[in-house]
Design a protein around this motif. Structure first.
Motif, PDB file in Angstrom:
ATOM      1  N   ALA A  87      47.323  18.474  57.167  1.00 58.22           N
ATOM      2  CA  ALA A  87      48.066  18.985  57.385  1.00 58.22           C
ATOM      3  C   ALA A  87      48.383  20.550  56.749  1.00 58.22           C
ATOM      4  O   ALA A  87      48.161  21.776  56.932  1.00 58.22           O
ATOM      5  N   TRP A  88      48.187  19.767  55.034  1.00 57.62           N
ATOM      6  CA  TRP A  88      48.144  20.330  54.162  1.00 57.62           C
ATOM      7  C   TRP A  88      46.941  21.643  53.897  1.00 57.62           C
ATOM      8  O   TRP A  88      46.879  23.072  53.887  1.00 57.62           O
ATOM      9  N   SER A  89      45.314  21.575  54.427  1.00 52.34           N
ATOM     10  CA  SER A  89      44.489  22.362  54.384  1.00 52.34           C
ATOM     11  C   SER A  89      44.205  22.992  55.635  1.00 52.34           C
ATOM     12  O   SER A  89      44.176  23.966  55.646  1.00 52.34           O
ATOM     13  N   GLY A  90      44.525  22.339  56.446  1.00 53.01           N
ATOM     14  CA  GLY A  90      45.001  23.746  58.530  1.00 53.01           C
ATOM     15  C   GLY A  90      45.808  24.370  57.646  1.00 53.01           C
ATOM     16  O   GLY A  90      46.064  25.405  58.354  1.00 53.01           O
ATOM     17  N   ARG A  91      47.340  24.049  57.658  1.00 52.05           N
ATOM     18  CA  ARG A  91      48.186  24.571  57.213  1.00 52.05           C
ATOM     19  C   ARG A  91      47.468  26.083  56.099  1.00 52.05           C
ATOM     20  O   ARG A  91      48.331  27.238  56.606  1.00 52.05           O
ATOM     21  N   GLY A  92      46.949  25.937  55.028  1.00 54.24           N
ATOM     22  CA  GLY A  92      46.380  27.009  54.318  1.00 54.24           C
ATOM     23  C   GLY A  92      45.462  27.934  55.163  1.00 54.24           C
ATOM     24  O   GLY A  92      45.003  28.923  54.730  1.00 54.24           O
ATOM     25  N   ARG A  93      44.472  27.444  56.070  1.00 53.56           N
ATOM     26  CA  ARG A  93      43.704  28.237  56.967  1.00 53.56           C
ATOM     27  C   ARG A  93      43.631  28.556  58.399  1.00 53.56           C
ATOM     28  O   ARG A  93      42.982  28.843  59.518  1.00 53.56           O
ATOM     29  N   GLY A  94      45.301  28.627  58.254  1.00 55.95           N
ATOM     30  CA  GLY A  94      45.869  27.964  60.151  1.00 55.95           C
ATOM     31  C   GLY A  94      45.178  27.705  61.542  1.00 55.95           C
ATOM     32  O   GLY A  94      44.751  28.142  62.537  1.00 55.95           O
ATOM     33  N   LEU A  95      44.900  26.659  60.938  1.00 55.04           N
ATOM     34  CA  LEU A  95      44.515  25.448  62.176  1.00 55.04           C
ATOM     35  C   LEU A  95      45.880  24.536  62.657  1.00 55.04           C
ATOM     36  O   LEU A  95      47.023  24.581  62.321  1.00 55.04           O
ATOM     37  N   ASP A  96      45.459  23.987  64.175  1.00 60.67           N
ATOM     38  CA  ASP A  96      46.675  24.010  64.364  1.00 60.67           C
ATOM     39  C   ASP A  96      46.002  22.573  64.672  1.00 60.67           C
ATOM     40  O   ASP A  96      45.694  21.884  64.396  1.00 60.67           O
ATOM     41  N   VAL A  97      47.459  21.446  63.219  1.00 57.06           N
ATOM     42  CA  VAL A  97      47.185  20.445  63.359  1.00 57.06           C
ATOM     43  C   VAL A  97      47.871  19.208  64.318  1.00 57.06           C
ATOM     44  O   VAL A  97      48.884  19.162  63.429  1.00 57.06           O
ATOM     45  N   THR A  98      47.252  18.569  64.980  1.00 58.53           N
ATOM     46  CA  THR A  98      47.755  17.471  64.592  1.00 58.53           C
ATOM     47  C   THR A  98      47.852  16.099  64.444  1.00 58.53           C
ATOM     48  O   THR A  98      46.647  15.667  63.625  1.00 58.53           O
ATOM     49  N   VAL A  99      48.984  15.626  64.068  1.00 57.30           N
ATOM     50  CA  VAL A  99      48.610  13.538  63.325  1.00 57.30           C
ATOM     51  C   VAL A  99      49.075  12.942  64.764  1.00 57.30           C
ATOM     52  O   VAL A  99      50.105  12.906  64.596  1.00 57.30           O
ATOM     53  N   VAL A 100      48.595  11.852  65.088  1.00 61.74           N
ATOM     54  CA  VAL A 100      48.729  10.139  65.582  1.00 61.74           C
ATOM     55  C   VAL A 100      49.162   9.565  64.806  1.00 61.74           C
ATOM     56  O   VAL A 100      47.731   8.866  63.536  1.00 61.74           O
ATOM     57  N   ALA A 101      49.431   8.733  64.433  1.00 63.74           N
ATOM     58  CA  ALA A 101      50.666   7.931  63.594  1.00 63.74           C
ATOM     59  C   ALA A 101      51.125   6.529  64.611  1.00 63.74           C
ATOM     60  O   ALA A 101      51.399   6.742  64.928  1.00 63.74           O
ATOM     61  N   SER A 102      51.207   4.997  63.615  1.00 59.11           N
ATOM     62  CA  SER A 102      51.471   4.336  64.354  1.00 59.11           C
ATOM     63  C   SER A 102      53.195   4.828  63.761  1.00 59.11           C
ATOM     64  O   SER A 102      53.993   4.657  62.710  1.00 59.11           O
ATOM     65  N   VAL A 123      52.895   6.367  68.046  1.00 57.55           N
ATOM     66  CA  VAL A 123      52.563   5.512  68.979  1.00 57.55           C
ATOM     67  C   VAL A 123      53.140   4.039  68.707  1.00 57.55           C
ATOM     68  O   VAL A 123      53.637   3.395  67.365  1.00 57.55           O
ATOM     69  N   ASP A 124      53.041   3.188  69.175  1.00 57.93           N
ATOM     70  CA  ASP A 124      53.728   2.351  68.967  1.00 57.93           C
ATOM     71  C   ASP A 124      53.511   0.692  69.077  1.00 57.93           C
ATOM     72  O   ASP A 124      52.849  -0.269  70.056  1.00 57.93           O
ATOM     73  N   GLY A 125      52.521   0.606  68.225  1.00 60.01           N
ATOM     74  CA  GLY A 125      51.263  -0.001  67.791  1.00 60.01           C
ATOM     75  C   GLY A 125      50.672   0.285  66.442  1.00 60.01           C
ATOM     76  O   GLY A 125      51.461   0.773  65.547  1.00 60.01           O
ATOM     77  N   ASP A 126      49.556  -0.549  66.432  1.00 55.55           N
ATOM     78  CA  ASP A 126      48.724  -0.268  64.489  1.00 55.55           C
ATOM     79  C   ASP A 126      48.582   1.163  64.391  1.00 55.55           C
ATOM     80  O   ASP A 126      47.804   1.758  65.503  1.00 55.55           O
ATOM     81  N   HIS A 127      47.436   1.375  63.413  1.00 53.35           N
ATOM     82  CA  HIS A 127      46.353   2.643  63.400  1.00 53.35           C
ATOM     83  C   HIS A 127      45.127   2.191  64.065  1.00 53.35           C
ATOM     84  O   HIS A 127      45.147   3.936  64.950  1.00 53.35           O
ATOM     85  N   GLU A 128      44.723   1.074  64.743  1.00 48.38           N
ATOM     86  CA  GLU A 128      44.086   1.004  66.149  1.00 48.38           C
ATOM     87  C   GLU A 128      44.333   2.064  67.328  1.00 48.38           C
ATOM     88  O   GLU A 128      43.576   2.526  67.532  1.00 48.38           O
ATOM     89  N   LEU A 129      45.552   1.241  68.001  1.00 49.60           N
ATOM     90  CA  LEU A 129      46.071   2.397  68.823  1.00 49.60           C
ATOM     91  C   LEU A 129      46.155   4.072  68.465  1.00 49.60           C
ATOM     92  O   LEU A 129      46.415   4.402  69.141  1.00 49.60           O
ATOM     93  N   ASP A 232      48.879  -0.195  53.331  1.00 50.07           N
ATOM     94  CA  ASP A 232      48.534   0.509  54.680  1.00 50.07           C
ATOM     95  C   ASP A 232      47.791   1.031  55.048  1.00 50.07           C
ATOM     96  O   ASP A 232      46.897   1.293  56.018  1.00 50.07           O
ATOM     97  N   GLY A 233      47.131   1.406  53.646  1.00 50.25           N
ATOM     98  CA  GLY A 233      46.321   2.533  53.871  1.00 50.25           C
ATOM     99  C   GLY A 233      44.761   2.375  53.706  1.00 50.25           C
ATOM    100  O   GLY A 233      44.050   2.885  54.434  1.00 50.25           O
ATOM    101  N   VAL A 234      44.760   0.900  53.979  1.00 50.03           N
ATOM    102  CA  VAL A 234      43.121  -0.071  53.900  1.00 50.03           C
ATOM    103  C   VAL A 234      43.325  -0.988  54.985  1.00 50.03           C
ATOM    104  O   VAL A 234      42.558  -2.013  55.499  1.00 50.03           O
ATOM    105  N   ALA A 235      44.677  -0.971  55.727  1.00 46.64           N
ATOM    106  CA  ALA A 235      44.536  -2.143  57.269  1.00 46.64           C
ATOM    107  C   ALA A 235      44.132  -1.503  58.229  1.00 46.64           C
ATOM    108  O   ALA A 235      44.194  -1.561  59.332  1.00 46.64           O
ATOM    109  N   GLY A 236      42.650  -1.741  58.632  1.00 45.22           N
ATOM    110  CA  GLY A 236      42.255  -1.487  59.533  1.00 45.22           C
ATOM    111  C   GLY A 236      41.278  -2.823  60.058  1.00 45.22           C
ATOM    112  O   GLY A 236      41.038  -3.307  59.199  1.00 45.22           O
TER     113      GLY A 236
END
Length: 326
Positions: A87-102, A123-129, A232-236
């Motif tokens: 989001a930070w990198s895209g905002r500065g370069r005019g990118l349309d960013v979508t993030v999917v998260a649990s 999403v109603d699930g974990d990072h893999e979903l 959570d940052g390493v919970a794959g």
């Protein structure tokens, strides 16, 4: 001799694409930690930047490449830190960013993704979903999917940390790296094996999210049904085969640590280094706590990789008692 997907010359070039605010992060010996750990400890602090994690090193490279071809839309799955960085990198370069998260992700991370202007789908699930949903959005909408660790730029951006380690600390003999999807471990590991092969590269993962460690040990992809960790940052649960192939070439060992040790590591970083960190960032300290004899007499670098943590969770885990006086 086998080679990783990474290229040292591209890693050096990546530095030119990364906003300097994310480069040359603090690296210092933290003597206050050493009596409790029994070894020399240096900290590479990847939290002193606008997104409070190392992830923007990779997203800066990706966003720079995409911006060269005009405004574009991108989507990623994230436990929180990659999403903030993109989001930070895209905002500065005019990118349309979508993030999917649990929807169970850390609230502070989700709030920051929104604040940075990215679209956020839960999403109603974990990072893999979330990964599955992000891939579906990319297919349906015909936009670029940024997949952490599989996109080589995420690894080579993280690898610039390795360049800084090699250039500035002459005497360390071990590096402890948080292991999740593998971008940080394969990136830093590649540089160390290329430029400082005598340094031992040890990856650290929670016992409650052991998929990549089990995969490294068995030299094949091992998936798990569930994760159960505060880190959570390493919970794959589902390692990426190409990333595992890279990890097998650069990691000397992979270890698993208990939740209690992660919390103790967070508390030590608060008490003795004045650092409020997320659980993933304390994995290196946890590894030393669980095997002091192994690290005795060594000079260990631990990469403190993120500090995006919910305040209420942090207080519950670490406690709000005043700092101990040395």
């Amino acid at each position: 001799m086998q080679k990783t997907r990474l290229d040292t010359s591209r890693i050096r070039a990546a530095r030119r694409a990364i906003d300097p605010v994310f480069l040359d992060t603090p690296l210092y010996r933290c003597e206050a930690l050493e009596p409790g750990l029994g070894c020399t400890v240096s900290i590479k602090l990847e939290t002193a930047n606008p997104v409070r994690s190392f992830k923007a090193r990779g997203t800066e490279v990706i966003a720079s490449l995409l911006a060269d071809h005009g405004p574009q839309a991108v989507v990623c799955a994230s436990a929180g830190n990659l999403g903030q960085a993109l989001a930070w990198s895209g905002r500065g370069r005019g990118l349309d960013v979508t993030v999917v998260a649990s929807r169970f992700a850390t609230r502070a991370k989700l709030d920051r993704i929104r604040a940075l202007g990215a679209g956020l789908e839960l999403v109603d699930g974990d990072h893999e979903l979330a990964r599955e949903r992000a891939a579906a959005i990319a297919r349906y909408d015909g936009i670029r999917l940024v997949e952490d660790s599989l996109d080589i730029q995420t690894c080579e951006g993280a690898a610039t940390i390795g360049l800084e380690l090699v250039d500035t600390v002459p005497s360390f003999d071990t590096v402890l790296i948080a292991l999740g999807g593998g971008a940080l471990a394969t990136g830093v590991g590649h540089v160390l094996k290329a430029l400082a092969p005598e340094v031992e590269v040890i990856c650290v993962q929670p016992l409650g999210a052991p998929a990549m460690t089990h995969s490294w040990r068995q030299r094949r992809v091992v998936t798990t049904e569930l994760t159960d960790t505060i880190a959570d940052g390493v919970a794959g649960r589902c390692p990426i085969p190409a990333v595992l192939d890279d990890l097998l070439l650069v990691a000397d060992n992979a270890v698993l640590v208990r939740e209690a040790s992660i919390i103790a590591g967070m508390r030590m970083l608060l008490d003795h280094a004045g650092l409020v960190v997320e659980p993933s960032a304390a994995l290196g300290i946890a590894a030393i706590l669980e095997d002091r004899d192994r690290f005795a007499g060594r000079h260990v670098v631990t990469i403190v990789c993120g500090s995006n943590v919910d305040v209420d969770d942090y207080r519950r885990w670490v406690g709000a008692a005043p700092l101990r006086r040395s």
